[in-house]
Design a protein around this motif. Structure first.
Motif, PDB file in Angstrom:
ATOM      1  N   UNK A 194       0.811  -1.214   0.000  1.00 11.00           N
ATOM      2  CA  UNK A 194       0.000   0.000   0.000  1.00 11.00           C
ATOM      3  C   UNK A 194       0.841   1.259   0.000  1.00 11.00           C
ATOM      4  N   UNK A 195       1.896   1.267   0.790  1.00  6.19           N
ATOM      5  CA  UNK A 195       2.799   2.426   0.811  1.00  6.19           C
ATOM      6  C   UNK A 195       3.500   2.617  -0.517  1.00  6.19           C
ATOM      7  N   UNK A 196       3.899   1.520  -1.137  1.00  5.75           N
ATOM      8  CA  UNK A 196       4.549   1.615  -2.439  1.00  5.75           C
ATOM      9  C   UNK A 196       3.552   2.119  -3.471  1.00  5.75           C
ATOM     10  N   UNK A 197       2.314   1.633  -3.402  1.00  7.30           N
ATOM     11  CA  UNK A 197       1.287   2.082  -4.343  1.00  7.30           C
ATOM     12  C   UNK A 197       0.996   3.564  -4.193  1.00  7.30           C
ATOM     13  N   UNK A 198       0.981   4.061  -2.958  1.00  7.94           N
ATOM     14  CA  UNK A 198       0.760   5.494  -2.750  1.00  7.94           C
ATOM     15  C   UNK A 198       1.901   6.328  -3.317  1.00  7.94           C
ATOM     16  N   UNK A 199       3.100   5.770  -3.349  1.00  3.51           N
ATOM     17  CA  UNK A 199       4.225   6.534  -3.881  1.00  3.51           C
ATOM     18  C   UNK A 199       4.108   6.737  -5.385  1.00  3.51           C
ATOM     19  N   UNK A 200       3.248   5.976  -6.032  1.00  2.00           N
ATOM     20  CA  UNK A 200       3.073   6.128  -7.474  1.00  2.00           C
ATOM     21  C   UNK A 200       2.069   7.205  -7.845  1.00  2.00           C
ATOM     22  N   UNK A 201       1.332   7.736  -6.873  1.00  2.00           N
ATOM     23  CA  UNK A 201       0.360   8.781  -7.165  1.00  2.00           C
ATOM     24  C   UNK A 201       1.056  10.056  -7.643  1.00  2.00           C
ATOM     25  N   UNK A 202       0.481  10.741  -8.600  1.00  2.00           N
ATOM     26  CA  UNK A 202       1.111  11.974  -9.097  1.00  2.00           C
ATOM     27  C   UNK A 202       0.811  13.165  -8.181  1.00  2.00           C
ATOM     28  N   UNK A 203       1.432  13.186  -7.016  1.00  2.00           N
ATOM     29  CA  UNK A 203       1.173  14.270  -6.070  1.00  2.00           C
ATOM     30  C   UNK A 203       1.852  15.571  -6.481  1.00  2.00           C
ATOM     31  N   UNK A 204       2.703  15.531  -7.471  1.00  2.00           N
ATOM     32  CA  UNK A 204       3.395  16.735  -7.916  1.00  2.00           C
ATOM     33  C   UNK A 204       2.565  17.546  -8.907  1.00  2.00           C
ATOM     34  N   UNK A 205       1.424  17.040  -9.314  1.00  2.00           N
ATOM     35  CA  UNK A 205       0.582  17.718 -10.297  1.00  2.00           C
ATOM     36  C   UNK A 205      -0.153  18.875  -9.616  1.00  2.00           C
ATOM     37  N   UNK A 206      -0.152  20.027 -10.252  1.00  2.63           N
ATOM     38  CA  UNK A 206      -0.843  21.198  -9.718  1.00  2.63           C
ATOM     39  C   UNK A 206      -1.914  21.632 -10.704  1.00  2.63           C
ATOM     40  N   UNK A 207      -2.849  22.411 -10.237  1.00  2.93           N
ATOM     41  CA  UNK A 207      -3.919  22.898 -11.098  1.00  2.93           C
ATOM     42  C   UNK A 207      -3.360  23.864 -12.144  1.00  2.93           C
ATOM     43  N   UNK A 208      -3.974  23.850 -13.319  1.00  2.00           N
ATOM     44  CA  UNK A 208      -3.563  24.749 -14.387  1.00  2.00           C
ATOM     45  C   UNK A 208      -4.041  26.162 -14.074  1.00  2.00           C
ATOM     46  N   UNK A 209      -3.263  27.134 -14.486  1.00  2.00           N
ATOM     47  CA  UNK A 209      -3.634  28.533 -14.299  1.00  2.00           C
ATOM     48  C   UNK A 209      -4.403  28.981 -15.523  1.00  2.00           C
ATOM     49  N   UNK A 210      -5.594  29.531 -15.309  1.00  5.43           N
ATOM     50  CA  UNK A 210      -6.431  30.005 -16.411  1.00  5.43           C
ATOM     51  C   UNK A 210      -6.180  31.497 -16.649  1.00  5.43           C
ATOM     52  N   UNK A 211      -6.343  31.918 -17.879  1.00  5.96           N
ATOM     53  CA  UNK A 211      -6.290  33.358 -18.141  1.00  5.96           C
ATOM     54  C   UNK A 211      -7.418  34.060 -17.387  1.00  5.96           C
ATOM     55  N   UNK A 212      -7.246  35.325 -17.098  1.00  2.23           N
ATOM     56  CA  UNK A 212      -8.184  36.069 -16.259  1.00  2.23           C
ATOM     57  C   UNK A 212      -9.590  36.115 -16.833  1.00  2.23           C
ATOM     58  N   UNK A 213      -9.771  36.179 -18.138  1.00  3.01           N
ATOM     59  CA  UNK A 213     -11.090  36.326 -18.718  1.00  3.01           C
ATOM     60  C   UNK A 213     -11.804  35.025 -19.024  1.00  3.01           C
ATOM     61  N   UNK A 214     -11.154  33.890 -18.893  1.00  2.00           N
ATOM     62  CA  UNK A 214     -11.757  32.617 -19.267  1.00  2.00           C
ATOM     63  C   UNK A 214     -12.652  32.089 -18.146  1.00  2.00           C
TER      64      UNK A 214
END
Length: 74
Positions: free
Chosen positions: A39-59
């Protein structure tokens, strides 16, 4: 801040305990150690480094879905 690190240290310690027990005493290791290690090894495979994309101000937020903005097919 301490309350954030305590669970991480406890879970990390449990994972290391399971892995070392499986490596050093494999004849005494059981299902619990195997499940904790896997389980610990499986959790290490999660993409925790992914962040939300920044949207342009008007979108607007509704313009994009999980796969991105909809575009007409060529």
């Amino acid at each position: 801040m301490v309350r954030r690190w305590v669970p991480a240290l406890v879970l990390g310690g449990a994972w290391w305990w399971a892995v070392l027990r499986m490596l050093l005493e494999p004849e005494h290791a059981g299902l619990v150690e195997g499940a904790v290690a896997a389980g610990g090894w499986g959790l290490s495979l999660l993409p925790v480094h992914v962040v939300a994309a920044v949207r342009p101000a008007g979108e607007p937020e509704e313009a994009t879905g999980a796969a991105g903005p909809e575009r007409p097919l060529p």
